[in-house]
Design an enzyme around this catalytic site. Structure first.
Site, PDB file in Angstrom:
ATOM      1  N   ARG A  64      31.512  27.644  54.051  1.00 19.07           N
ATOM      2  CA  ARG A  64      31.985  26.447  54.915  1.00 19.07           C
ATOM      3  C   ARG A  64      33.330  26.963  55.548  1.00 19.07           C
ATOM      4  O   ARG A  64      33.917  25.767  56.016  1.00 19.07           O
ATOM      5  CB  ARG A  64      31.964  25.490  53.269  1.00 19.07           C
ATOM      6  CG  ARG A  64      30.306  25.219  54.017  1.00 19.07           C
ATOM      7  CD  ARG A  64      29.981  23.846  52.703  1.00 19.07           C
ATOM      8  NE  ARG A  64      30.909  24.950  50.873  1.00 19.07           N
ATOM      9  CZ  ARG A  64      29.935  24.966  50.291  1.00 19.07           C
ATOM     10  NH1 ARG A  64      28.896  25.533  51.041  1.00 19.07           N
ATOM     11  NH2 ARG A  64      30.696  25.861  49.113  1.00 19.07           N
ATOM     12  N   GLU A 101      34.757  31.424  36.355  1.00 18.15           N
ATOM     13  CA  GLU A 101      34.809  30.847  35.716  1.00 18.15           C
ATOM     14  C   GLU A 101      34.116  31.339  34.319  1.00 18.15           C
ATOM     15  O   GLU A 101      34.112  31.629  33.026  1.00 18.15           O
ATOM     16  CB  GLU A 101      34.508  29.448  34.570  1.00 18.15           C
ATOM     17  CG  GLU A 101      33.065  28.855  35.166  1.00 18.15           C
ATOM     18  CD  GLU A 101      32.899  27.525  35.859  1.00 18.15           C
ATOM     19  OE1 GLU A 101      31.823  27.715  34.404  1.00 18.15           O
ATOM     20  OE2 GLU A 101      32.961  27.412  37.012  1.00 18.15           O
TER      21      GLU A 101
END
Length: 181
Positions: A64, A101
């Site tokens: 994006r 993560e």
């Protein structure tokens, strides 16, 4: 009556609960991109502080950041440089690893995408934990970019990304903040 920027953006950004996993509120800007008025307003607001300044390049983070960064580069008469996931660029690249993560990932850009000393603004749609943006800053600095700012439409302030970039000496500009994630 003209609506405020915050009202315009809030109305144009879709929130999807439990995506990509339970407990996450995904902020989807595709609805903003599809709304001509909201998209224009967001780009105009991101460009405004830098109008009239000499900006050499806009660096957009995949994917994006490409859309927003291309529009910002056009408005500022600057070049555009994509920062992509490893293995997506066809020429000589520089690369940086960063933590996710669930492990490590790498991003890269063309070695000749930015010349040492060029003034660069980093762009993406959202800043959350700041890991990806921090890696992009390190990548740009590795080739000598002078990073003037990092710009995002959305900030998730409780996740600390803004502070991470500011600790690196990069001013952060965001248009709207969402508490919670």
């Amino acid at each position: 009556m003209k609506s405020s920027l915050e009202d315009t953006l809030l109305a144009a950004i879709r929130t999807i609960p439990d995506y990509p996993k339970p407990g996450i509120l995904f902020r989807d800007i595709t609805t903003l991109l599809g709304n001509a008025r909201a998209f224009r307003r967001a780009i105009d607001e991101l460009v405004h502080p830098y109008a009239g300044e000499k900006i050499d390049k806009i660096a957009g983070i995949e994917a994006r950041g490409f859309i927003l960064g291309g529009a910002i580069a056009h408005q500022l008469s600057a070049g555009f440089v994509p920062i992509r996931k490893k293995g997506k660029l066809p020429f000589d690249t520089v690369r940086v690893a960063y933590s996710l993560e669930y492990g490590l990932d790498e991003m890269e850009m063309h070695r000749d995408g930015v010349s040492p000393g060029e003034k660069v603004i980093l762009v993406d749609d959202l800043i959350a934990t700041g890991g990806t943006a921090e890696a992009a800053v390190k990548l740009l600095r590795q080739i000598g970019a002078d990073i003037l700012a990092a710009c995002f439409v959305i900030d998730l302030p409780d996740l600390g990304g803004r502070e991470k970039l500011e600790a690196l000496g990069v001013p952060v500009r965001t248009l709207i903040g969402f508490e919670g994630h």
